[in-house]
Scaffold this motif. Structure first.
Motif, mmCIF file in Angstrom:
data_model
loop_
_atom_site.group_PDB
_atom_site.id
_atom_site.type_symbol
_atom_site.label_atom_id
_atom_site.label_comp_id
_atom_site.label_asym_id
_atom_site.label_seq_id
_atom_site.Cartn_x
_atom_site.Cartn_y
_atom_site.Cartn_z
ATOM 1 N N PRO A 205 0.799 -1.243 0.000
ATOM 2 C CA PRO A 205 0.000 0.000 0.000
ATOM 3 C C PRO A 205 0.820 1.275 0.000
ATOM 4 C CG PRO A 205 0.302 -0.725 2.254
ATOM 5 C CD PRO A 205 1.110 -1.676 1.390
ATOM 6 N N LYS A 206 2.155 1.196 -0.154
ATOM 7 C CA LYS A 206 3.005 2.342 0.156
ATOM 8 C C LYS A 206 3.277 3.269 -1.024
ATOM 9 C CE LYS A 206 5.160 -0.357 3.819
ATOM 10 N NZ LYS A 206 6.340 -1.088 4.275
ATOM 11 N N GLY A 207 3.047 2.825 -2.242
ATOM 12 C CA GLY A 207 3.362 3.663 -3.396
ATOM 13 C C GLY A 207 2.154 4.413 -3.908
ATOM 14 N N LEU A 208 1.666 5.388 -3.134
ATOM 15 C CA LEU A 208 0.445 6.089 -3.508
ATOM 16 C C LEU A 208 0.571 6.792 -4.855
ATOM 17 C CD1 LEU A 208 -0.565 7.645 -0.065
ATOM 18 C CD2 LEU A 208 -1.346 5.511 -1.096
ATOM 19 N N ASP A 209 1.746 7.348 -5.143
ATOM 20 C CA ASP A 209 1.906 8.038 -6.423
ATOM 21 C C ASP A 209 1.849 7.054 -7.586
ATOM 22 O OD1 ASP A 209 4.286 6.927 -5.563
ATOM 23 O OD2 ASP A 209 5.492 8.722 -5.894
ATOM 24 N N HIS A 210 2.487 5.903 -7.446
ATOM 25 C CA HIS A 210 2.444 4.900 -8.515
ATOM 26 C C HIS A 210 1.032 4.331 -8.673
ATOM 27 C CE1 HIS A 210 6.749 5.211 -8.631
ATOM 28 N NE2 HIS A 210 6.858 4.814 -7.379
ATOM 29 N N ILE A 211 0.312 4.185 -7.561
ATOM 30 C CA ILE A 211 -1.074 3.708 -7.631
ATOM 31 C C ILE A 211 -1.932 4.683 -8.432
ATOM 32 C CG2 ILE A 211 -3.168 3.341 -6.260
ATOM 33 C CD1 ILE A 211 -1.420 2.108 -4.099
ATOM 34 N N LEU A 212 -1.803 5.978 -8.143
ATOM 35 C CA LEU A 212 -2.594 6.972 -8.869
ATOM 36 C C LEU A 212 -2.253 6.990 -10.353
ATOM 37 C CD1 LEU A 212 -2.947 10.153 -6.621
ATOM 38 C CD2 LEU A 212 -4.582 8.335 -7.070
ATOM 39 N N PHE A 213 -0.981 6.797 -10.683
ATOM 40 C CA PHE A 213 -0.592 6.783 -12.088
ATOM 41 C C PHE A 213 -1.239 5.597 -12.808
ATOM 42 C CE2 PHE A 213 2.121 5.753 -15.698
ATOM 43 C CZ PHE A 213 2.290 6.998 -16.295
ATOM 44 N N ALA A 262 5.215 13.091 -9.803
ATOM 45 C CA ALA A 262 3.947 13.715 -9.404
ATOM 46 C C ALA A 262 3.291 14.426 -10.581
ATOM 47 C CB ALA A 262 4.192 14.695 -8.259
ATOM 48 N N LEU A 263 4.094 15.111 -11.394
ATOM 49 C CA LEU A 263 3.550 15.792 -12.571
ATOM 50 C C LEU A 263 3.001 14.796 -13.590
ATOM 51 C CD1 LEU A 263 6.183 18.637 -13.139
ATOM 52 C CD2 LEU A 263 3.803 18.891 -12.394
ATOM 53 N N SER A 264 3.610 13.615 -13.674
ATOM 54 C CA SER A 264 3.108 12.608 -14.618
ATOM 55 C C SER A 264 1.698 12.153 -14.237
ATOM 56 C CB SER A 264 4.061 11.404 -14.662
ATOM 57 O OG SER A 264 3.966 10.598 -13.495
ATOM 58 N N ILE A 265 1.401 12.120 -12.942
ATOM 59 C CA ILE A 265 0.053 11.765 -12.484
ATOM 60 C C ILE A 265 -0.950 12.807 -12.995
ATOM 61 C CG2 ILE A 265 -1.411 11.489 -10.445
ATOM 62 C CD1 ILE A 265 1.144 10.611 -8.936
ATOM 63 N N SER A 266 -0.608 14.075 -12.819
ATOM 64 C CA SER A 266 -1.500 15.150 -13.261
ATOM 65 C C SER A 266 -1.671 15.147 -14.775
ATOM 66 C CB SER A 266 -0.954 16.509 -12.804
ATOM 67 O OG SER A 266 -0.953 16.611 -11.392
ATOM 68 N N TRP A 267 -0.582 14.920 -15.496
ATOM 69 C CA TRP A 267 -0.655 14.948 -16.957
ATOM 70 C C TRP A 267 -1.604 13.872 -17.467
ATOM 71 C CZ3 TRP A 267 2.515 17.932 -20.452
ATOM 72 C CH2 TRP A 267 2.280 17.638 -21.805
ATOM 73 N N SER A 358 -7.393 13.195 -9.093
ATOM 74 C CA SER A 358 -6.025 12.700 -9.257
ATOM 75 C C SER A 358 -5.101 13.807 -9.750
ATOM 76 C CB SER A 358 -6.027 11.521 -10.232
ATOM 77 O OG SER A 358 -4.736 10.970 -10.354
ATOM 78 N N ALA A 359 -5.588 14.622 -10.680
ATOM 79 C CA ALA A 359 -4.777 15.735 -11.196
ATOM 80 C C ALA A 359 -4.450 16.728 -10.079
ATOM 81 C CB ALA A 359 -5.522 16.445 -12.323
ATOM 82 N N ALA A 360 -5.416 16.985 -9.206
ATOM 83 C CA ALA A 360 -5.192 17.914 -8.101
ATOM 84 C C ALA A 360 -4.160 17.360 -7.122
ATOM 85 C CB ALA A 360 -6.516 18.193 -7.380
ATOM 86 N N VAL A 361 -4.265 16.069 -6.818
ATOM 87 C CA VAL A 361 -3.301 15.448 -5.910
ATOM 88 C C VAL A 361 -1.893 15.504 -6.508
ATOM 89 C CG1 VAL A 361 -2.596 13.277 -4.842
ATOM 90 C CG2 VAL A 361 -5.002 13.943 -4.828
ATOM 91 N N GLY A 362 -1.775 15.148 -7.789
ATOM 92 C CA GLY A 362 -0.465 15.182 -8.452
ATOM 93 C C GLY A 362 0.137 16.576 -8.456
ATOM 94 N N TRP A 364 -0.481 19.004 -6.304
ATOM 95 C CA TRP A 364 -0.078 19.351 -4.937
ATOM 96 C C TRP A 364 1.236 18.673 -4.572
ATOM 97 C CZ3 TRP A 364 -0.428 22.639 -1.198
ATOM 98 C CH2 TRP A 364 -0.070 22.274 0.094
ATOM 99 N N TRP A 365 1.355 17.387 -4.906
ATOM 100 C CA TRP A 365 2.596 16.677 -4.614
ATOM 101 C C TRP A 365 3.782 17.303 -5.351
ATOM 102 C CZ3 TRP A 365 0.535 10.959 -5.025
ATOM 103 C CH2 TRP A 365 0.019 10.603 -3.774
ATOM 104 N N SER A 366 3.576 17.694 -6.604
ATOM 105 C CA SER A 366 4.691 18.264 -7.378
ATOM 106 C C SER A 366 5.198 19.541 -6.720
ATOM 107 C CB SER A 366 4.261 18.524 -8.823
ATOM 108 O OG SER A 366 3.248 19.518 -8.882
ATOM 109 N N VAL A 367 4.283 20.361 -6.197
ATOM 110 C CA VAL A 367 4.696 21.601 -5.531
ATOM 111 C C VAL A 367 5.437 21.305 -4.230
ATOM 112 C CG1 VAL A 367 3.845 23.682 -4.375
ATOM 113 C CG2 VAL A 367 2.847 22.981 -6.563
ATOM 114 N N THR A 368 4.877 20.404 -3.407
ATOM 115 C CA THR A 368 5.514 20.113 -2.118
ATOM 116 C C THR A 368 6.861 19.414 -2.299
ATOM 117 O OG1 THR A 368 4.261 18.024 -1.971
ATOM 118 C CG2 THR A 368 3.320 19.979 -0.918
#
Length: 372
Positions: A205-213, A262-267, A358-362, A364-368
């Protein structure tokens, strides 16, 4: 559960991820070096500032370091001693089932390794244990408590041509390391299973960014064939960069890689909103993003370390674990919303709102990640 309620549930769950930290995969690196005359040195990666203040090791490093800097000289000395005692109480090095005493120091204190770290620390992120192995000792065992999470242990000794490497679950004692001359090595099967599990848990369950992608790929193509094209391209790409990075051929700064992931998730999510069909360039784009995700996987493996004698086995099994994790994500997505994909409201109530979240989360992650 109808299409609209499923969409609301998925949208809320995705937004909740924005406040979570991707890659909560905490590793405690430990390197034990046994010197020929019986002395040993063990370097343990941890947040020494947190120990000094009596806080959890996963506490916010910036706030912890600030607390250390605000201590008076007398209070600071007491905090350092508290950290030393905590390490001595927490960690156990035993020879023939008898605990071996050791001294504790924080060698990064006052050096650029601490003051110029990201984020900066006071005592640093290394505890150094020094002591002596009993003269006629035959086997050494290392153990850390559960709060130190997974331990990546390496032991180097003059009687071995290469480092002994093993991964330990929280609170799990290490296998007995023979101090006498021995040809014993970690089994091929054992290495395969350990790294297979690590690859899987890095996604679920640890790769939240990869899961969203991966979910982004699913949302545009809820049919198996177009989804297979994208997942195959993604798999080939991240396998290539993972292998190149672990060989030291290709490396990029971790912050840069994580920001682009993170940007790839948003794209991908924005593209899901802009088009309802799989375009030819989508597969090529997914391949490029897969190259980035492979570098992200390599960052985790670099932290874990790979056993030299079982390098290829560990690399392949970790990659296979990642694939099993991705397949599990897709299978769960099919189970939850796949049955709605032929309904007229599927795109309106599932694809678009979930992609927007998902785009919003990506974003936010890219900025942080870029500025945090």
């Amino acid at each position: 559960m109808n299409v609209a309620s499923t969409a609301r549930w998925a949208f809320s769950a995705a937004l909740a991820l924005a406040s979570a930290t991707a890659h909560e995969f905490t590793i405690t690196p430990v390197t034990v070096v046994i010197i020929g005359d019986g002395a040993f040195q063990a370097d343990v990666g941890l947040d020494a500032d947190a120990l000094a203040l009596g806080l959890p090791l996963e506490a916010d490093s910036k706030l912890v370091a600030r607390g250390m800097r605000e201590l008076s000289q007398e209070a600071f000395a007491g905090a350092v001693e508290k950290a030393r005692i905590a390490v001595q109480d927490d960690l156990r090095i035993a020879v023939d089932e008898v605990a071996v005493p050791f001294d504790v120091a924080f060698p990064h204190h006052g050096t650029p390794a601490a003051t110029e770290a990201d984020p900066p620390t006071v005592l640093g992120t290394l505890a150094r244990l020094t002591g002596r192995v009993p003269e006629h000792g035959t086997a050494l065992v290392f153990r850390a408590p559960a709060r130190y999470k997974t331990v990546s242990l390496q032991i180097l000794a003059p009687n071995r041509p290469e480092a002994y490497s093993v991964l330990l679950e929280p609170a799990e004692p290490s296998p007995a390391f023979p101090l006498a001359e021995s040809s014993e090595t970690v089994s091929e099967q054992g290495v395969f299973l350990v790294y297979l599990k690590l690859g899987f848990t890095h996604i679920v369950p640890k790769g939240l960014d990869h899961i969203l992608f991966v979910l982004g790929l699913f949302l545009l193509s809820a049919r198996w064939r177009p989804l297979l094209y994208q997942v195959t391209a993604f798999t080939v790409a991240h396998s290539v960069t993972l292998a190149l990075s672990m060989q030291g051929i290709l490396t990029l700064p971790a912050r840069f890689v994580e920001t682009l992931i993170a940007l790839s998730i948003s794209w991908v999510a924005v593209e899901n909103i802009a088009t309802s069909k799989l375009k030819p360039w989508r597969v090529a784009l997914v391949f490029c993003f897969g190259l980035l995700h492979g570098l992200g996987f390599a960052g985790v493996l670099s932290e874990l370390g790979l056993p030299e004698a079982r390098f290829l086995t560990a690399l392949v099994s970790f990659n296979l674990g990642v694939e099993l994790g991705q397949v599990s994500v897709v299978a769960l997505a099919f189970l939850l919303v796949g049955r709605f994909r032929h309904l007229s409201g599927y795109r309106r109530y599932v694809v678009i709102p979930c992609s927007a979240a998902s785009a919003a989360v990506g974003a936010w992650w890219s900025v942080t990640r870029a500025f945090g």
